[in-house]
Design a protein around this motif. Structure first.
Motif, PDB file in Angstrom:
ATOM      1  N   ASP A 105      34.886  61.403   5.941  1.00 41.55           N
ATOM      2  CA  ASP A 105      33.792  61.272   6.915  1.00 41.55           C
ATOM      3  C   ASP A 105      34.270  60.755   8.273  1.00 41.55           C
ATOM      4  O   ASP A 105      33.545  60.065   8.971  1.00 41.55           O
ATOM      5  CB  ASP A 105      32.671  60.388   6.364  1.00 41.55           C
ATOM      6  N   ASP A 106      35.483  61.145   8.659  1.00 41.96           N
ATOM      7  CA  ASP A 106      36.029  60.701   9.950  1.00 41.96           C
ATOM      8  C   ASP A 106      36.321  61.882  10.886  1.00 41.96           C
ATOM      9  O   ASP A 106      37.188  61.803  11.745  1.00 41.96           O
ATOM     10  CB  ASP A 106      37.289  59.866   9.739  1.00 41.96           C
ATOM     11  N   THR A 111      29.382  67.578  12.547  1.00 41.61           N
ATOM     12  CA  THR A 111      29.244  67.203  11.143  1.00 41.61           C
ATOM     13  C   THR A 111      29.774  65.812  10.836  1.00 41.61           C
ATOM     14  O   THR A 111      29.332  65.179   9.897  1.00 41.61           O
ATOM     15  CB  THR A 111      29.991  68.202  10.230  1.00 41.61           C
ATOM     16  N   LEU A 113      32.601  65.377   9.613  1.00 39.68           N
ATOM     17  CA  LEU A 113      33.433  65.563   8.433  1.00 39.68           C
ATOM     18  C   LEU A 113      34.811  66.118   8.801  1.00 39.68           C
ATOM     19  O   LEU A 113      34.970  66.801   9.803  1.00 39.68           O
ATOM     20  CB  LEU A 113      32.749  66.510   7.445  1.00 39.68           C
TER      21      LEU A 113
END
Length: 136
Positions: A105-106, A111, A113
């Protein structure tokens, strides 16, 4: 129709087999697509399922091809991975169950993502008007 391990061994290189069928990870900055910027589609090397478009690829600086979204959510499946003393989300091909990599999630917006994918799990088909993308 699913292939047997023997059939996969006949059509895949050693690294492709180890990554996709045994969930190995290629060394960073060594795969054929980590610094590849042609326009086109990245598909599963095992079954040809379309996975990612070049428009979603970005330079994450990690040494593996990185995308902010799959071409179609239904072509991948995500599995909780607790190996190596970490908690991660593994990404697999929904069609043939090939290990592709992991999602974090970085990543960049929209997004947030980062699909960190092994080059060995991918094949590439250039767009009909293949041109080099410019990295931003």
């Amino acid at each position: 129709m699913k292939k047997t391990d023997q059939e996969y061994k006949q059509i895949l290189t050693d690294i492709e087999y180890r990554v996709t069928r045994e969930a190995a990870t290629e060394r960073p900055f060594t795969g054929k697509f980590w610094d590849h910027w042609d326009k086109g589609r990245y598909s599963c090397v095992c079954c040809g399922t379309p996975l990612f478009l070049s428009e979603t690829k970005f330079d994450a600086g990690c040494g593996w091809p990185s995308y902010n979204a799959p071409e179609n959510e239904s072509t991948i499946k995500e599995i909780k991975d607790t190996s190596h003393g970490m908690i991660r989300t593994e990404v697999r091909c929904a069609n043939c169950d090939a290990h592709l990599g992991h999602v974090f999630d970085d990543g960049p917006m929209p997004t947030g993502l980062r699909y960190c994918i092994n080059s060995a799990s991918l094949s590439f088909e250039p767009s009909s008007n293949a041109q080099l993308n410019q990295k931003d």
